[in-house]
Design a protein around this motif. Sequence first.
Motif, PDB file in Angstrom:
ATOM      1  N   PHE A   1      -6.863   6.682   4.293  1.00  0.00           N
ATOM      2  CA  PHE A   1      -7.475   7.846   3.661  1.00  0.00           C
ATOM      3  C   PHE A   1      -7.711   8.934   4.706  1.00  0.00           C
ATOM      4  CE2 PHE A   1      -9.668   4.577   0.704  1.00  0.00           C
ATOM      5  CZ  PHE A   1      -8.461   4.349   0.067  1.00  0.00           C
ATOM      6  N   MET A   2      -8.171   8.520   5.875  1.00  0.00           N
ATOM      7  CA  MET A   2      -8.395   9.465   6.962  1.00  0.00           C
ATOM      8  C   MET A   2      -7.066   9.989   7.497  1.00  0.00           C
ATOM      9  SD  MET A   2     -11.283  10.481   8.337  1.00  0.00           S
ATOM     10  CE  MET A   2     -11.910  11.332   9.789  1.00  0.00           C
ATOM     11  N   ALA A   3      -6.088   9.091   7.630  1.00  0.00           N
ATOM     12  CA  ALA A   3      -4.778   9.489   8.140  1.00  0.00           C
ATOM     13  C   ALA A   3      -4.114  10.498   7.208  1.00  0.00           C
ATOM     14  CB  ALA A   3      -3.895   8.264   8.313  1.00  0.00           C
ATOM     15  N   ASN A   4      -4.230  10.287   5.901  1.00  0.00           N
ATOM     16  CA  ASN A   4      -3.640  11.225   4.939  1.00  0.00           C
ATOM     17  C   ASN A   4      -4.331  12.573   4.963  1.00  0.00           C
ATOM     18  OD1 ASN A   4      -1.910   9.204   4.129  1.00  0.00           O
ATOM     19  ND2 ASN A   4      -3.094   8.630   2.328  1.00  0.00           N
ATOM     20  N   ALA A   5      -5.625  12.568   5.311  1.00  0.00           N
ATOM     21  CA  ALA A   5      -6.397  13.809   5.265  1.00  0.00           C
ATOM     22  C   ALA A   5      -6.116  14.715   6.460  1.00  0.00           C
ATOM     23  CB  ALA A   5      -7.895  13.500   5.194  1.00  0.00           C
ATOM     24  N   ILE A   6      -6.129  14.151   7.674  1.00  0.00           N
ATOM     25  CA  ILE A   6      -5.985  15.020   8.853  1.00  0.00           C
ATOM     26  C   ILE A   6      -5.038  14.484   9.917  1.00  0.00           C
ATOM     27  CG2 ILE A   6      -8.229  16.152   8.674  1.00  0.00           C
ATOM     28  CD1 ILE A   6      -9.310  14.159  10.669  1.00  0.00           C
ATOM     29  N   GLY A   7      -4.341  13.390   9.646  1.00  0.00           N
ATOM     30  CA  GLY A   7      -3.366  12.918  10.624  1.00  0.00           C
ATOM     31  C   GLY A   7      -3.602  11.486  11.052  1.00  0.00           C
ATOM     32  N   ASP A   8      -2.571  10.916  11.660  1.00  0.00           N
ATOM     33  CA  ASP A   8      -2.599   9.513  12.073  1.00  0.00           C
ATOM     34  C   ASP A   8      -2.814   9.432  13.576  1.00  0.00           C
ATOM     35  OD1 ASP A   8      -2.502   6.803  11.905  1.00  0.00           O
ATOM     36  OD2 ASP A   8      -0.328   6.651  11.695  1.00  0.00           O
ATOM     37  N   GLY A   9      -4.090   9.285  13.987  1.00  0.00           N
ATOM     38  CA  GLY A   9      -4.428   9.204  15.407  1.00  0.00           C
ATOM     39  C   GLY A   9      -4.909   7.822  15.786  1.00  0.00           C
ATOM     40  N   LEU A  10      -5.504   7.705  16.970  1.00  0.00           N
ATOM     41  CA  LEU A  10      -5.942   6.406  17.476  1.00  0.00           C
ATOM     42  C   LEU A  10      -6.928   5.721  16.537  1.00  0.00           C
ATOM     43  CD1 LEU A  10      -6.456   7.046  21.307  1.00  0.00           C
ATOM     44  CD2 LEU A  10      -4.672   5.702  20.212  1.00  0.00           C
ATOM     45  N   PHE A  11      -7.784   6.503  15.891  1.00  0.00           N
ATOM     46  CA  PHE A  11      -8.807   5.921  15.024  1.00  0.00           C
ATOM     47  C   PHE A  11      -8.211   5.333  13.752  1.00  0.00           C
ATOM     48  CE2 PHE A  11     -12.200   6.423  11.741  1.00  0.00           C
ATOM     49  CZ  PHE A  11     -13.137   5.567  12.311  1.00  0.00           C
ATOM     50  N   THR A  12      -7.026   5.799  13.366  1.00  0.00           N
ATOM     51  CA  THR A  12      -6.451   5.380  12.085  1.00  0.00           C
ATOM     52  C   THR A  12      -5.156   4.595  12.211  1.00  0.00           C
ATOM     53  OG1 THR A  12      -5.282   7.499  11.898  1.00  0.00           O
ATOM     54  CG2 THR A  12      -7.462   7.359  10.896  1.00  0.00           C
ATOM     55  N   SER A  13      -4.452   4.711  13.317  1.00  0.00           N
ATOM     56  CA  SER A  13      -3.110   4.135  13.414  1.00  0.00           C
ATOM     57  C   SER A  13      -3.143   2.652  13.746  1.00  0.00           C
ATOM     58  CB  SER A  13      -2.283   4.874  14.470  1.00  0.00           C
ATOM     59  OG  SER A  13      -2.884   4.754  15.744  1.00  0.00           O
ATOM     60  N   SER A  14      -2.012   2.004  13.559  1.00  0.00           N
ATOM     61  CA  SER A  14      -1.851   0.577  13.823  1.00  0.00           C
ATOM     62  C   SER A  14      -0.685   0.366  14.779  1.00  0.00           C
ATOM     63  CB  SER A  14      -1.610  -0.183  12.510  1.00  0.00           C
ATOM     64  OG  SER A  14      -2.711  -0.029  11.635  1.00  0.00           O
ATOM     65  N   SER A  15      -0.471  -0.881  15.154  1.00  0.00           N
ATOM     66  CA  SER A  15       0.644  -1.201  16.037  1.00  0.00           C
ATOM     67  C   SER A  15       1.966  -0.922  15.303  1.00  0.00           C
ATOM     68  CB  SER A  15       0.583  -2.682  16.424  1.00  0.00           C
ATOM     69  OG  SER A  15      -0.604  -2.978  17.097  1.00  0.00           O
ATOM     70  N   PRO A  16       3.021  -0.508  16.073  1.00  0.00           N
ATOM     71  CA  PRO A  16       3.057  -0.314  17.528  1.00  0.00           C
ATOM     72  C   PRO A  16       2.625   1.092  17.964  1.00  0.00           C
ATOM     73  CG  PRO A  16       5.243  -0.075  16.630  1.00  0.00           C
ATOM     74  CD  PRO A  16       4.372  -0.430  15.462  1.00  0.00           C
ATOM     75  N   ARG A  17       2.436   2.007  16.997  1.00  0.00           N
ATOM     76  CA  ARG A  17       2.038   3.377  17.331  1.00  0.00           C
ATOM     77  C   ARG A  17       0.736   3.392  18.104  1.00  0.00           C
ATOM     78  NH1 ARG A  17       2.577   8.739  15.197  1.00  0.00           N
ATOM     79  NH2 ARG A  17       0.622   9.915  15.324  1.00  0.00           N
ATOM     80  N   TRP A  18      -0.248   2.608  17.669  1.00  0.00           N
ATOM     81  CA  TRP A  18      -1.539   2.596  18.331  1.00  0.00           C
ATOM     82  C   TRP A  18      -1.402   2.159  19.786  1.00  0.00           C
ATOM     83  CZ3 TRP A  18      -4.582  -0.878  20.949  1.00  0.00           C
ATOM     84  CH2 TRP A  18      -5.910  -0.497  21.176  1.00  0.00           C
ATOM     85  N   ASN A  19      -0.609   1.113  20.041  1.00  0.00           N
ATOM     86  CA  ASN A  19      -0.441   0.606  21.406  1.00  0.00           C
ATOM     87  C   ASN A  19       0.159   1.665  22.330  1.00  0.00           C
ATOM     88  OD1 ASN A  19      -1.405  -1.966  20.768  1.00  0.00           O
ATOM     89  ND2 ASN A  19       0.602  -2.674  20.106  1.00  0.00           N
ATOM     90  N   LYS A  20       1.163   2.376  21.839  1.00  0.00           N
ATOM     91  CA  LYS A  20       1.803   3.413  22.649  1.00  0.00           C
ATOM     92  C   LYS A  20       0.838   4.549  22.951  1.00  0.00           C
ATOM     93  CE  LYS A  20       5.306   7.033  22.486  1.00  0.00           C
ATOM     94  NZ  LYS A  20       6.341   7.732  21.656  1.00  0.00           N
TER      95      LYS A  20
ATOM     96  N   ILE B   1     -14.472  17.133   5.523  1.00  0.00           N
ATOM     97  CA  ILE B   1     -13.385  16.157   5.524  1.00  0.00           C
ATOM     98  C   ILE B   1     -13.926  14.741   5.634  1.00  0.00           C
ATOM     99  CG2 ILE B   1     -12.816  15.869   7.986  1.00  0.00           C
ATOM    100  CD1 ILE B   1     -10.272  16.665   5.246  1.00  0.00           C
ATOM    101  N   THR B   2     -14.992  14.565   6.414  1.00  0.00           N
ATOM    102  CA  THR B   2     -15.575  13.225   6.527  1.00  0.00           C
ATOM    103  C   THR B   2     -16.282  12.828   5.233  1.00  0.00           C
ATOM    104  OG1 THR B   2     -17.536  14.174   7.581  1.00  0.00           O
ATOM    105  CG2 THR B   2     -15.843  13.308   9.024  1.00  0.00           C
ATOM    106  N   GLU B   3     -16.920  13.795   4.586  1.00  0.00           N
ATOM    107  CA  GLU B   3     -17.587  13.500   3.317  1.00  0.00           C
ATOM    108  C   GLU B   3     -16.576  13.042   2.268  1.00  0.00           C
ATOM    109  OE1 GLU B   3     -19.818  16.842   2.029  1.00  0.00           O
ATOM    110  OE2 GLU B   3     -21.479  16.488   3.411  1.00  0.00           O
ATOM    111  N   THR B   4     -15.450  13.748   2.173  1.00  0.00           N
ATOM    112  CA  THR B   4     -14.456  13.380   1.167  1.00  0.00           C
ATOM    113  C   THR B   4     -13.839  12.022   1.470  1.00  0.00           C
ATOM    114  OG1 THR B   4     -12.738  14.624   2.373  1.00  0.00           O
ATOM    115  CG2 THR B   4     -13.901  15.769   0.609  1.00  0.00           C
ATOM    116  N   CYS B   5     -13.561  11.749   2.745  1.00  0.00           N
ATOM    117  CA  CYS B   5     -12.955  10.461   3.108  1.00  0.00           C
ATOM    118  C   CYS B   5     -13.908   9.301   2.836  1.00  0.00           C
ATOM    119  CB  CYS B   5     -12.539  10.468   4.572  1.00  0.00           C
ATOM    120  SG  CYS B   5     -11.095  11.498   4.932  1.00  0.00           S
TER     121      CYS B   5
END
Length: 329
Positions: free
Chosen positions: A104-123, A203-207
């Motif tokens: 939900f957070m990734a769809n709202a403002i992007g896929d960063g460290l707080f929202t992503s999973s492996s292998p993207r998160w590891n890189k 954005i945090t309220e909606t998420c």
Amino acid sequence: MLTITHLLITIFALWIYILWSRRKFYKVFLQLPGPWGLPLVGLAFKMMKPESVLQYMGDLAKEYKAPFISWMGSQCFLYVNDPETMEIIFKSPCCTNKGDVYRFMANAIGDGLFTSSSPRWNKHRRLLNPAFSRKAIQAFLPVFNREASTLVKKMAVTQGQTLEIYGLLKKIVLEIACQTTMGKKMNFQDNRSTAIFEAYNGITETCVTRMLSPWLYLDVVYQFSALYKRQQQFSVALQKFVENLLADDGQTEVSHSQLGEKSREDRSFKLESQNLLDIVREHIAANQLTSQDARDEANVIVAAVDIRDYIDSPLLCLFVSCYASGVSG
């Protein structure tokens, strides 16, 4: 011709399939204590408002000994509140992937460290690790102190008056996050940059509202809701904000000289004292990250600080899917 009997058989078969596909969750749920929830919505009716989540979680912690299981819609959660268990979970290779609600957070403002999973998160974690080092945090202590002093002064002049402390705390948290993450002084505490503050706050309220509303989990349903329209407005504002920062060529309002007088030791770890956006720019130049990665990471890191204001508590809430994977092998 489809009859009622055929329809009922289809629904029953689908229900059996769903139960079977989620058998690992039910197996763990039967092994640990926790409240039973209603079908489809779980315990969402008790946590429909973000401000009620902490109280409800606190009540559950008194009623059940952690770790215990709870439900949010069809999602199964594991609640823990002791450092030893948290350490085990954080170090487990089964827990590098995020739970479904993080999208939900990734769809709202992007896929960063707080929202992503492996292998993207590891890189990304490996590339951005200097921004989270101990020395990097120490380099920003003058920012923490300066903003804390501003907050204390504001509170001092309101003695004897009704004070909305939560709003003040949100402003100082977001101000510090913007300075240390993006190198941008927003002056939220002086009631400036109100549009950006409202966008991050919104954005945090909606998420969080969506996280607490299982009936909005399906994207097809959510996109027809009024909450989605609000989210899109905030997302556009934040995207423009980060775009302007990236186009700044590193000339942001907060320089290292503004962080306080740098000692000889400070100068010896120049890389560690850079903010997140500076480090991301270097990786963009080296073709290790894209401009979209920069937008995502900057927005998500700051918004993650704000979203924790809503859902943080003495309990650590993690998806039990990670735990179930480890238990069932």
